[in-house]
Structures are given as C-alpha cells and as structure tokens.
Design a protein around this motif. Structure first.
Motif, PDB file in Angstrom:
ATOM      1  N   ASN A  23      90.919 114.040 -72.528  1.00  0.00           N
ATOM      2  CA  ASN A  23      91.399 115.032 -73.488  1.00  0.00           C
ATOM      3  C   ASN A  23      92.837 114.727 -73.876  1.00  0.00           C
ATOM      4  O   ASN A  23      93.540 113.994 -73.182  1.00  0.00           O
ATOM      5  CB  ASN A  23      91.311 116.432 -72.892  1.00  0.00           C
ATOM      6  N   SER A  24      93.254 115.300 -74.995  1.00  0.00           N
ATOM      7  CA  SER A  24      94.642 115.141 -75.468  1.00  0.00           C
ATOM      8  C   SER A  24      95.046 113.673 -75.470  1.00  0.00           C
ATOM      9  O   SER A  24      96.113 113.311 -74.960  1.00  0.00           O
ATOM     10  CB  SER A  24      95.591 115.963 -74.586  1.00  0.00           C
ATOM     11  N   LEU A  25      94.207 112.855 -76.053  1.00  0.00           N
ATOM     12  CA  LEU A  25      94.435 111.413 -76.018  1.00  0.00           C
ATOM     13  C   LEU A  25      95.698 111.030 -76.765  1.00  0.00           C
ATOM     14  O   LEU A  25      96.066 111.646 -77.783  1.00  0.00           O
ATOM     15  CB  LEU A  25      93.228 110.674 -76.587  1.00  0.00           C
ATOM     16  N   LYS A  26      96.366 109.994 -76.255  1.00  0.00           N
ATOM     17  CA  LYS A  26      97.603 109.479 -76.831  1.00  0.00           C
ATOM     18  C   LYS A  26      97.410 108.001 -77.179  1.00  0.00           C
ATOM     19  O   LYS A  26      96.568 107.321 -76.563  1.00  0.00           O
ATOM     20  CB  LYS A  26      98.736 109.603 -75.811  1.00  0.00           C
ATOM     21  N   PRO A  27      98.192 107.485 -78.112  1.00  0.00           N
ATOM     22  CA  PRO A  27      98.065 106.057 -78.442  1.00  0.00           C
ATOM     23  C   PRO A  27      98.215 105.153 -77.217  1.00  0.00           C
ATOM     24  O   PRO A  27      97.565 104.098 -77.145  1.00  0.00           O
ATOM     25  CB  PRO A  27      99.194 105.844 -79.457  1.00  0.00           C
ATOM     26  N   GLU A  28      99.036 105.562 -76.260  1.00  0.00           N
ATOM     27  CA  GLU A  28      99.227 104.726 -75.065  1.00  0.00           C
ATOM     28  C   GLU A  28      98.016 104.730 -74.137  1.00  0.00           C
ATOM     29  O   GLU A  28      97.997 103.986 -73.151  1.00  0.00           O
ATOM     30  CB  GLU A  28     100.485 105.158 -74.305  1.00  0.00           C
ATOM     31  N   ASP A  29      97.006 105.532 -74.432  1.00  0.00           N
ATOM     32  CA  ASP A  29      95.759 105.494 -73.675  1.00  0.00           C
ATOM     33  C   ASP A  29      94.829 104.380 -74.173  1.00  0.00           C
ATOM     34  O   ASP A  29      93.782 104.130 -73.563  1.00  0.00           O
ATOM     35  CB  ASP A  29      95.022 106.830 -73.772  1.00  0.00           C
ATOM     36  N   THR A  30      95.214 103.732 -75.254  1.00  0.00           N
ATOM     37  CA  THR A  30      94.392 102.654 -75.798  1.00  0.00           C
ATOM     38  C   THR A  30      94.251 101.517 -74.795  1.00  0.00           C
ATOM     39  O   THR A  30      95.257 100.987 -74.299  1.00  0.00           O
ATOM     40  CB  THR A  30      95.008 102.125 -77.102  1.00  0.00           C
ATOM     41  N   ALA A  31      93.019 101.158 -74.466  1.00  0.00           N
ATOM     42  CA  ALA A  31      92.747 100.119 -73.464  1.00  0.00           C
ATOM     43  C   ALA A  31      91.250  99.915 -73.335  1.00  0.00           C
ATOM     44  O   ALA A  31      90.452 100.724 -73.840  1.00  0.00           O
ATOM     45  CB  ALA A  31      93.323 100.520 -72.109  1.00  0.00           C
ATOM     46  N   MET A  32      90.883  98.850 -72.621  1.00  0.00           N
ATOM     47  CA  MET A  32      89.511  98.696 -72.157  1.00  0.00           C
ATOM     48  C   MET A  32      89.403  99.453 -70.843  1.00  0.00           C
ATOM     49  O   MET A  32      90.236  99.264 -69.947  1.00  0.00           O
ATOM     50  CB  MET A  32      89.165  97.227 -71.949  1.00  0.00           C
ATOM     51  N   TYR A  33      88.420 100.317 -70.746  1.00  0.00           N
ATOM     52  CA  TYR A  33      88.217 101.123 -69.545  1.00  0.00           C
ATOM     53  C   TYR A  33      87.035 100.568 -68.751  1.00  0.00           C
ATOM     54  O   TYR A  33      85.947 100.336 -69.314  1.00  0.00           O
ATOM     55  CB  TYR A  33      87.972 102.578 -69.924  1.00  0.00           C
ATOM     56  N   TYR A  34      87.244 100.386 -67.445  1.00  0.00           N
ATOM     57  CA  TYR A  34      86.237  99.829 -66.558  1.00  0.00           C
ATOM     58  C   TYR A  34      85.935 100.825 -65.439  1.00  0.00           C
ATOM     59  O   TYR A  34      86.854 101.463 -64.922  1.00  0.00           O
ATOM     60  CB  TYR A  34      86.736  98.544 -65.913  1.00  0.00           C
ATOM     61  N   CYS A  35      84.684 100.902 -65.041  1.00  0.00           N
ATOM     62  CA  CYS A  35      84.378 101.656 -63.835  1.00  0.00           C
ATOM     63  C   CYS A  35      84.168 100.680 -62.678  1.00  0.00           C
ATOM     64  O   CYS A  35      83.795  99.518 -62.879  1.00  0.00           O
ATOM     65  CB  CYS A  35      83.176 102.578 -64.002  1.00  0.00           C
ATOM     66  N   ALA A  36      84.427 101.176 -61.480  1.00  0.00           N
ATOM     67  CA  ALA A  36      84.344 100.364 -60.272  1.00  0.00           C
ATOM     68  C   ALA A  36      83.753 101.209 -59.150  1.00  0.00           C
ATOM     69  O   ALA A  36      83.884 102.438 -59.156  1.00  0.00           O
ATOM     70  CB  ALA A  36      85.712  99.848 -59.887  1.00  0.00           C
ATOM     71  N   ALA A  37      83.127 100.541 -58.189  1.00  0.00           N
ATOM     72  CA  ALA A  37      82.470 101.271 -57.107  1.00  0.00           C
ATOM     73  C   ALA A  37      82.552 100.499 -55.809  1.00  0.00           C
ATOM     74  O   ALA A  37      82.626  99.256 -55.796  1.00  0.00           O
ATOM     75  CB  ALA A  37      81.010 101.556 -57.464  1.00  0.00           C
ATOM     76  N   GLU A  38      82.481 101.263 -54.718  1.00  0.00           N
ATOM     77  CA  GLU A  38      82.458 100.695 -53.376  1.00  0.00           C
ATOM     78  C   GLU A  38      81.489 101.541 -52.558  1.00  0.00           C
ATOM     79  O   GLU A  38      81.651 102.755 -52.448  1.00  0.00           O
ATOM     80  CB  GLU A  38      83.844 100.758 -52.735  1.00  0.00           C
ATOM     81  N   GLU A  39      80.456 100.889 -51.984  1.00  0.00           N
ATOM     82  CA  GLU A  39      79.500 101.586 -51.134  1.00  0.00           C
ATOM     83  C   GLU A  39      79.182 100.707 -49.948  1.00  0.00           C
ATOM     84  O   GLU A  39      78.878  99.523 -50.154  1.00  0.00           O
ATOM     85  CB  GLU A  39      78.206 101.905 -51.894  1.00  0.00           C
ATOM     86  N   PRO A  40      79.250 101.245 -48.691  1.00  0.00           N
ATOM     87  CA  PRO A  40      79.663 102.610 -48.403  1.00  0.00           C
ATOM     88  C   PRO A  40      81.156 102.801 -48.642  1.00  0.00           C
ATOM     89  O   PRO A  40      81.896 101.829 -48.724  1.00  0.00           O
ATOM     90  CB  PRO A  40      79.316 102.746 -46.918  1.00  0.00           C
ATOM     91  N   CYS A  41      81.567 104.046 -48.721  1.00  0.00           N
ATOM     92  CA  CYS A  41      82.955 104.346 -49.020  1.00  0.00           C
ATOM     93  C   CYS A  41      83.729 104.438 -47.712  1.00  0.00           C
ATOM     94  O   CYS A  41      83.514 105.350 -46.927  1.00  0.00           O
ATOM     95  CB  CYS A  41      83.047 105.664 -49.785  1.00  0.00           C
ATOM     96  N   ALA A  42      84.613 103.489 -47.484  1.00  0.00           N
ATOM     97  CA  ALA A  42      85.475 103.521 -46.303  1.00  0.00           C
ATOM     98  C   ALA A  42      86.916 103.391 -46.767  1.00  0.00           C
ATOM     99  O   ALA A  42      87.679 102.568 -46.264  1.00  0.00           O
ATOM    100  CB  ALA A  42      85.108 102.389 -45.351  1.00  0.00           C
ATOM    101  N   VAL A  43      87.254 104.215 -47.742  1.00  0.00           N
ATOM    102  CA  VAL A  43      88.557 104.124 -48.401  1.00  0.00           C
ATOM    103  C   VAL A  43      89.343 105.388 -48.147  1.00  0.00           C
ATOM    104  O   VAL A  43      88.851 106.495 -48.391  1.00  0.00           O
ATOM    105  CB  VAL A  43      88.389 103.905 -49.918  1.00  0.00           C
ATOM    106  N   ASN A  44      90.564 105.231 -47.696  1.00  0.00           N
ATOM    107  CA  ASN A  44      91.466 106.375 -47.559  1.00  0.00           C
ATOM    108  C   ASN A  44      91.716 106.993 -48.928  1.00  0.00           C
ATOM    109  O   ASN A  44      91.888 106.272 -49.907  1.00  0.00           O
ATOM    110  CB  ASN A  44      92.776 105.897 -46.925  1.00  0.00           C
ATOM    111  N   ALA A  45      91.742 108.303 -48.985  1.00  0.00           N
ATOM    112  CA  ALA A  45      91.877 108.985 -50.279  1.00  0.00           C
ATOM    113  C   ALA A  45      93.098 108.507 -51.051  1.00  0.00           C
ATOM    114  O   ALA A  45      93.046 108.345 -52.271  1.00  0.00           O
ATOM    115  CB  ALA A  45      91.928 110.492 -50.067  1.00  0.00           C
ATOM    116  N   ASP A  46      94.190 108.259 -50.352  1.00  0.00           N
ATOM    117  CA  ASP A  46      95.421 107.845 -51.028  1.00  0.00           C
ATOM    118  C   ASP A  46      95.354 106.413 -51.534  1.00  0.00           C
ATOM    119  O   ASP A  46      96.234 105.971 -52.267  1.00  0.00           O
ATOM    120  CB  ASP A  46      96.620 108.024 -50.102  1.00  0.00           C
TER     121      ASP A  46
END
Length: 126
Positions: A83-106
C-alpha cells in the motif's frame, strides 16, 4: 521439486496498491519461514518482509506500516500487500522459503534461504 511462483507485479502510480502472490509447491508454507526480497537495478538485494513458521513477522524500516506479509496455509501461498507505494519501491520482487524453519526471528530478513522464485516486477511512477 520445490517451486515458488510469484505473480501480481505491475506498473502503478505513486500512492497505489498491489498484492503479490507466491504459490508454493512440493513443500508446506505452514511449516516454513518465508520472505519477500527486492532488487532494483544497481542495488543490492534487500529483505523487505518475512514471516516465520509461528507467523512472527519482520519488516524493513522503509516498508513498515505500508506492506503486510501473510500466508494462506489452505492455498499454500505467500502474499505481500503493498500500500501507499512510492517510486523507490520500484524493483523486482522475489519470494524465498526455508523448510523446515530453523531461523531466529531477528534473522528472517537476512537469512540465506534455500528456495527462490523467479521474481515479479513492481514499477511505481510519480
């Protein structure tokens, strides 16, 4: 074979909204850590939003309050509401995944995810 397929990118004017989708196959989003990254020409790839297997979320400062990441476990799909998109949001957007998840939230925004999609282009004009 694990696959991630992004869709929903488009050209919009500043102030507009988009919803990106990332359809997953051969793994279960419910038990995964997943994230959206973006990369603009000449820039490094950056983590934009991430969600853990407990639905903990993290956002980079520049999008917090404007973007929302979510999972639909029934559809096995990851979403990013922009929402409230700005010109600086222009980019290629990629999704990524890791399973199982053993990642610290931070670490969700900076983790070297195993699986990546091909990307969807978001272009925001002023």
């Amino acid at each position: 074979q694990v696959q991630l397929g992004e869709s929903g990118g488009a050209a919009v004017q500043a102030g507009g909204s988009l919803k990106l989708s990332c359809a997953a196959s051969a793994f279960t989003v419910r038990y995964s850590c997943m994230a959206w990254f973006r990369q603009a020409p000449g820039n490094e790839r950056e983590g934009v939003a991430a969600i853990g297997d407990d639905d903990t979320t993290r956002y980079t400062d520049s999008v917090r309050g404007r973007f929302t990441i979510s999972k639909d476990n029934a559809e096995n799909t990851l979403y990013l509401q922009l929402n409230s998109l700005k010109p600086e949001d222009t980019a290629m957007y990629y999704c990524a995944a890791e399973e199982p998840c053993a990642v610290n939230a931070d670490s969700l925004l900076h983790f070297p995810y195993n699986y990546w999609g091909q990307g969807t282009q978001v272009s925001v004009s002023s």
